[in-house]
Design an enzyme around this catalytic site. Structure first.
Site, PDB file in Angstrom:
ATOM      1  N   ASP A 117     -21.962  72.849 106.692  1.00 27.07           N
ATOM      2  CA  ASP A 117     -21.910  74.057 105.872  1.00 27.07           C
ATOM      3  C   ASP A 117     -21.080  75.168 106.518  1.00 27.07           C
ATOM      4  OD1 ASP A 117     -23.580  72.542 104.353  1.00 27.07           O
ATOM      5  OD2 ASP A 117     -25.409  73.581 104.946  1.00 27.07           O
ATOM      6  N   HIS A 160     -38.002  62.122  81.632  1.00 27.87           N
ATOM      7  CA  HIS A 160     -37.103  62.863  82.539  1.00 27.87           C
ATOM      8  C   HIS A 160     -35.747  62.160  82.687  1.00 27.87           C
ATOM      9  CE1 HIS A 160     -39.928  65.908  83.947  1.00 27.87           C
ATOM     10  NE2 HIS A 160     -40.846  64.982  83.734  1.00 27.87           N
ATOM     11  N   GLU A 202     -33.244  63.336  84.176  1.00 27.59           N
ATOM     12  CA  GLU A 202     -32.564  63.778  85.402  1.00 27.59           C
ATOM     13  C   GLU A 202     -32.893  62.917  86.616  1.00 27.59           C
ATOM     14  OE1 GLU A 202     -35.023  65.153  83.823  1.00 27.59           O
ATOM     15  OE2 GLU A 202     -36.370  66.342  85.069  1.00 27.59           O
ATOM     16  N   GLY A 225     -42.412  71.480  83.873  1.00 30.82           N
ATOM     17  CA  GLY A 225     -43.186  72.425  84.678  1.00 30.82           C
ATOM     18  C   GLY A 225     -44.639  72.008  84.704  1.00 30.82           C
ATOM     19  N   CYS A 278     -39.711  67.593  78.864  1.00 30.37           N
ATOM     20  CA  CYS A 278     -41.138  67.597  79.187  1.00 30.37           C
ATOM     21  C   CYS A 278     -41.771  68.955  78.819  1.00 30.37           C
ATOM     22  CB  CYS A 278     -41.331  67.224  80.646  1.00 30.37           C
ATOM     23  SG  CYS A 278     -42.973  66.566  80.947  1.00 30.37           S
ATOM     24  N   TYR A 279     -42.170  69.762  79.811  1.00 28.58           N
ATOM     25  CA  TYR A 279     -42.754  71.053  79.437  1.00 28.58           C
ATOM     26  C   TYR A 279     -41.794  71.859  78.560  1.00 28.58           C
ATOM     27  CZ  TYR A 279     -45.033  75.559  79.609  1.00 28.58           C
ATOM     28  OH  TYR A 279     -45.641  76.724  79.242  1.00 28.58           O
ATOM     29  N   LYS A 298     -25.071  70.212  98.252  1.00 31.76           N
ATOM     30  CA  LYS A 298     -24.529  69.585  99.466  1.00 31.76           C
ATOM     31  C   LYS A 298     -23.374  68.629  99.166  1.00 31.76           C
ATOM     32  CE  LYS A 298     -25.379  69.321 103.949  1.00 31.76           C
ATOM     33  NZ  LYS A 298     -25.767  70.467 104.784  1.00 31.76           N
TER      34      LYS A 298
END
Ligand code: XMP
Length: 511
Positions: free
Chosen positions: A223, A165, A167, A53, A80-81, A366
């Site tokens: 969608d 990170h 991710e 963050g 991280c944060y 998605k």
């Protein structure tokens, strides 16, 4: 179903964490960090991930780890944060820094551990503050040149903190790190698969709809098609799909929609060709905003008229809202992005229609929507369809919207997509590729004749988020073939240009 809860402290990467966990076939939900405990605990999480963050942990009002997270005794991974918050709360020390470390770094594992194993590895750093002293009970697990405390862990309590990170794709081993936390540390079973998603969605839909009836607008978009197919699988003929052909679709699209829903899925379908109605209403309209308004209004009217024809107790309307729409509109710092997106999702229905909403894709990303679509038997042309604006070719046909000009655009657009498709570049190498027709005539020569005809723009872009985009570096040979074919096969076009503008300052669409 085993679940991981990600608490969002506002990082631009928060959604990515949730996506990575889902890629491991474990269900995961993203919550703003200050969501009520009951709402989060209701999902019965087996572990927490605390995102990064923008805040600095010692600044006034900096978000803190909610008490219930620590009290739960469940495994925690702070990124991280999230790591700084964990460090601070549990009695370690964070050093504030005005300088950012941003980019690749190598970390050395100093204490072999379940998350990082024992290998030196490349990671992606993006932080200002950093953990200086781990809290009591924690060990330093890894360090880098710039961050002596790059990873910490209390293996017994199953609490970990990463300065980098995992991710993002720039951390090559990142998914493995997340997998180790989710599967090995939290003990989750990888049960979240397209088949299981469908199974639980069907149960849910059946119990909500009961014996009532539902309608779904289908347009050929991914969608809305997957949502309708899912509800059809659940309640069969209690669902009626409504397809309004507004005359602004691409070549062959109306036929694909009808064939898919009527023939292949065997769904009840009301298909109405409203081309003339739309073109009459658009007669003489050339201003882009006015075009959108007319198309949007007409759509709602025609849809409502058709919906009234559906017999029985029609109480539900199916909508293809997907997870990024949901989390973007609830995340604390991302409201602006969400607003931009809503604006682009026009062409839908007004929120005050008198139906209860069924949103079966509300928790899907998605790629999951696509996997579910394939599993339900939808054709690849729908599942992998590129985004297409609600007002359709109304946006891409500049100037008057006449049948003749729209057909011209359809023919040129078909050549663009056909050539890219044949070269295998439509799905993975361009996010959007299409033709635009300009109301500009210029002089040309064809055979012995001078011509005075309109211009086609070829637009092809690469982008991850559609907020920024670059023009695709299509091979010159392909551009040559596209250009040749368009001027030879499409009457009334004598010039083809390739749009080499990025966004910003241009936009993806022309209008
Ligand atoms: P721009 O042109 O703003 O487009 O760079 C960004 C993305 O949004 C799509 N787009 C629309 N989608 N209704 C939609 O449903 C619209 O009115 C609309 N206008 C733009 C565009 O295709 C691109 O993917």
């Amino acid at each position: 179903m085993d679940t991981i809860a990600v608490l969002d402290f506002g990082s631009q990467y928060s959604q990515l964490i949730a996506r990575r966990v889902r890629e491991i076939n474990v269900y995961c939900e993203l919550f703003p960090y200050n969501t009520t405990p009951a709402e989060v605990l209701d999902t019965q999480p087996r572990g927490f991930v605390l995102s990064g963050g923008p805040a600095s942990i010692y600044e006034k009002g900096a978000p803190q780890i909610p008490g219930y997270v620590l009290e739960s005794g469940l495994p925690i991974l702070g990124i991280c944060y999230g790591m700084h918050a964990l460090t601070h709360t549990l009695g370690g020390r964070v050093s504030a820094s005005s300088e950012r470390e941003y980019g690749h770094a190598m970390i050395n594992v100093v204490t072999p551990n379940p998350l990082l194993g024992s290998h030196t590895q490349r990671v992606w750093m993006s932080h200002g503050d950093r953990t200086e002293t781990p809290p009591p009970g924690f060990e330093i697990l890894a360090s880098s040149d710039n961050s002596p405390v790059a990873a910490i862990g209390d293996t017994k309590a199953k609490r970990y903190g990463l300065q980098f990170h995992p991710e993002v794709r720039h951390t090559p081993n990142g998914v493995e790190i997340i997998r180790a936390f989710v599967i090995d540390v939290c003990g989750c079973e990888p049960q979240w698969t397209p088949a299981s998603i469908i199974e639980s969605a069907i149960e849910d839909i059946r119990s909500r709809i009961g014996t009532a009836r539902a309608i779904a607008g289908v347009s050929g978009g991914v969608d809305s098609s997957v949502a309708a197919a899912l509800v059809h699988r659940a309640v069969g003929d209690q669902l009626t799909c409504i397809f309004v052909n507004n005359g602004l679709m691409r070549l062959g699209e109306p036929e694909t929609v009808v064939d898919t829903f009527e023939e292949q899925l065997g769904a009840r379908l009301i298909a109405i060709d409203a081309t003339e109605l739309f073109l009459d209403a658009l007669d003489g309209v050339t201003e882009p905003e006015e075009k959108r308004r007319v198309i949007g209004e007409k759509f709602i009217r025609v849809f409502e008229e058709q919906a009234e024809k559906v017999a029985g107790d029609v109480r539900f309307l199916v909508q293809g809202t997907i997870y990024p729409d949901v989390v973007e509109s609830s995340a604390p710092d991302r409201r602006v992005a969400a607003r931009i997106k809503t604006h682009h999702n026009v062409g839908g229905l007004p929120p005050d229609l008198d139906f209860e909403l069924i949103e079966p894709l509300r928790y899907l990303f998605k790629d999951e929507v696509r996997a579910v679509g394939l599993e339900l038997g939808l054709p690849e042309s729908i599942v992998w369809r590129q985004p297409f604006p609600g007002p359709g070719l109304g946006v891409r046909c500049l100037g008057p919207l006449t049948m003749e000009r729209l057909d011209k655009l359809r023919a040129a657009d078909h050549i663009v997509t056909q050539e890219l498709h044949q070269a295998g570049m439509l799905r993975d190498e361009t996010a959007q590729a299409f033709a635009v027709l300009l109301p500009i005539r210029s002089v040309g020569v064809m055979g012995d004749q001078r011509t005075y005809a309109e211009t086609i723009v070829v637009r092809a872009v690469t982008t991850d988020d559609f907020m920024t985009a670059d023009w695709a570096r299509l091979p010159h040979d392909m551009l040559a073939r596209i250009s040749n074919r368009i001027v030879n096969e499409v009457a009334g076009v004598n010039r083809v240009v390739y749009d080499i503008s990025s966004k910003p300052p241009a936009t993806i669409e022309w209008e």
